[in-house]
Structure formats: C-alpha cells, structure tokens
Design an enzyme around this catalytic site. Structure first.
Site, short mmCIF file in Angstrom:
data_model
loop_
_atom_site.label_atom_id
_atom_site.label_comp_id
_atom_site.label_asym_id
_atom_site.label_seq_id
_atom_site.Cartn_x
_atom_site.Cartn_y
_atom_site.Cartn_z
N PHE A 116 1.27 -1.24 -0.23
CA PHE A 116 -0.06 0.08 -0.31
C PHE A 116 1.02 1.69 -0.31
O PHE A 116 2.10 1.33 0.02
CB PHE A 116 -0.66 0.31 0.60
CG PHE A 116 -1.81 0.68 1.20
CD1 PHE A 116 -3.84 0.05 0.79
CD2 PHE A 116 -1.84 1.96 1.36
CE1 PHE A 116 -4.75 0.88 0.72
CE2 PHE A 116 -3.31 2.85 1.10
CZ PHE A 116 -4.47 2.49 0.48
N THR A 154 -7.50 8.31 4.51
CA THR A 154 -7.70 7.20 4.77
C THR A 154 -8.57 7.60 5.42
O THR A 154 -7.68 8.53 6.96
CB THR A 154 -7.47 5.88 4.96
OG1 THR A 154 -8.04 4.79 6.28
CG2 THR A 154 -6.10 6.41 6.05
N HIS A 167 -9.64 5.64 8.04
CA HIS A 167 -9.63 4.84 9.53
C HIS A 167 -7.82 5.08 9.59
O HIS A 167 -7.54 3.67 10.04
CB HIS A 167 -10.17 3.45 9.36
CG HIS A 167 -9.82 2.46 7.80
ND1 HIS A 167 -9.92 2.60 6.82
CD2 HIS A 167 -8.82 0.96 8.38
CE1 HIS A 167 -9.36 2.28 5.80
NE2 HIS A 167 -8.89 1.38 6.72
N PHE A 194 10.05 -1.09 13.30
CA PHE A 194 9.21 0.08 12.48
C PHE A 194 9.93 0.93 12.02
O PHE A 194 10.07 2.08 12.04
CB PHE A 194 8.67 0.33 14.44
CG PHE A 194 6.93 1.62 13.58
CD1 PHE A 194 5.83 0.08 13.39
CD2 PHE A 194 6.66 2.76 13.96
CE1 PHE A 194 4.49 0.66 13.44
CE2 PHE A 194 5.38 2.87 13.55
CZ PHE A 194 3.99 2.11 13.34
N1 INI Z 1 -2.66 0.65 4.16
C1 INI Z 1 -1.72 0.92 4.92
O1 INI Z 1 -0.57 0.32 4.91
N2 INI Z 1 -1.45 2.21 4.24
C2 INI Z 1 -2.74 3.07 3.91
O2 INI Z 1 -2.57 4.56 4.25
C3 INI Z 1 -4.11 2.11 4.31
N3 INI Z 1 -4.80 3.13 4.08
O3 INI Z 1 -4.96 4.20 3.28
O4 INI Z 1 -6.35 2.47 4.57
C4 INI Z 1 -3.21 1.26 4.19
N4 INI Z 1 -4.82 0.17 4.21
C5 INI Z 1 -5.27 -1.42 4.23
C6 INI Z 1 -5.13 -1.89 5.42
O5 INI Z 1 -3.74 -2.17 5.72
C7 INI Z 1 -5.25 -3.61 4.88
O6 INI Z 1 -4.52 -3.36 3.97
C8 INI Z 1 -6.81 -4.02 4.24
O7 INI Z 1 -7.57 -3.09 5.45
C9 INI Z 1 -7.14 -5.51 3.90
O8 INI Z 1 -7.05 -5.53 5.67
#
Ligand code: INI
Length: 165
Positions: free
Chosen positions: A30, A94, A96, A121
């Site tokens: 991501f 996001t 969340h 981290f």
């Molecule tokens: N995951 C990230 O690594 N960074 C983000 O900014 C992000 N946002 O924006 O939502 C994000 N969401 C995905 C999350 O980590 C999971 O992969 C997803 O919820 C599936 O379990």
C-alpha cells in the site's frame, strides 16, 4: 531533551557490523511508490553494514494492517535475529487512518515483546504524501534505513545480553 538534541544523537554506522545476522523484512505494498523507497533504503543499509544478501528475506503484504501477522509468521520460523517492518499510512488517504496506524504499531510491538525478537518500526504515519516523500529518501532521510540500522543494533544487543538464547 529537545528535538534538536535527539536529531544530533550520534548514529555511528561504522560500529554496527551486521555480518552473520539474519534479518527479515516485511513491507506493505500500500502506497508502494513510498514503501519501495523504504525497502531500497533498508536493503542498502543492511548490505552496507555487512549483512549478507542471502541472510535477508523479504516478504510483502497488501497493507500495514497485515504486517504484524506476516512478521509473526516470519518470527515463528526461528530463522531471524531481527525483523524490519516497512509501510506507509497517510492520514489524508483514509478515514480509518487511526485504526490502521495504531493497530499496525500495537501489533508489531506486541509480537516483538511477547517473543523476545527485535522488530523495528519503519512504518511512516504522516499527514500527507509530501511528508511521506520527505521521509522515504527525501530531505528528512529514509525511515527504512533507520529501521534497518535499529534492527542490527537490537540484534547485536540481544546477542550480547542473551548469548544463550
Ligand atoms: N494500508 C496502508 O498500509 N496504508 C494506508 O494508508 C492504508 N489506508 O489508507 O487505508 C492502508 N489500508 C489497508 C489496510 O492496511 C489493509 O491492507 C486492508 O484493510 C485489508 O486488511
């Protein structure tokens, strides 16, 4: 200690010899344009510190929320002296943000402490993309490199303090 003092703490890479250490890296796809730079920084730092290429294992996961599970699985293999986690959570992208960033951090820290293996981290949690770019090889450094260096330091510390582990 002021912020200035912290950034001026010595970070002498020449003292950290990583040869012989086995290091796992878990990185999230991501925000891949950012996390790929964190990964490049982490790999460069490990190699420059003497970690052998064949002693670095890299696992990728969809997002930061999946990092703790993958790190735990890597750890259970018993093959690593330390793990490095890399990801990027951007608040603007996001609703969340708090859940993703808090759960990722909490999960990573918990499995590290519960299992006695250092996990560092390298997950950026920023307000916007500009801040993330600056911290992934831009003018604020590369958090991936810092996390790699911290992993070597903690792995060496563990070897020194707990030689029979
Ligand atoms: N995951 C990230 O690594 N960074 C983000 O900014 C992000 N946002 O924006 O939502 C994000 N969401 C995905 C999350 O980590 C999971 O992969 C997803 O919820 C599936 O379990």
């Amino acid at each position: 200690m002021t912020k200035t003092d912290q950034t001026e703490l010595p970070n002498d890479r020449s003292k950290l010899i990583g040869t012989g250490l086995k290091i796992g890296i878990v990185f999230s796809r991501f925000n891949g344009s950012i996390t790929s730079k964190l990964l490049a920084g982490a790999k460069k730092t490990l190699l420059e510190s003497g970690v052998n290429k064949q002693d670095i294992e890299i696992i990728d996961v969809p997002g930061a929320l999946e990092i703790p599970y993958a790190a735990q699985s890597l750890m259970k293999s018993g093959n690593f002296n330390a793990l490095v986690t890399l990801g990027c959570v951007i608040r603007g992208e996001t609703s969340h943000y708090e859940i993703v960033s808090t759960q990722a951090a909490e999960g990573i820290n918990r499995i590290s402490l519960d299992n006695g293996i250092p996990i560092t981290f390298g997950v950026l949690t920023t307000e916007n993309a500009e801040q993330a770019i600056a911290r992934s090889g831009g003018d604020k450094g590369n958090l991936g490199s810092e996390a790699a260096l911290a992993a070597i330091e903690l792995a060496l510390l563990t070897k020194r303090l707990l030689p029979f582990n």
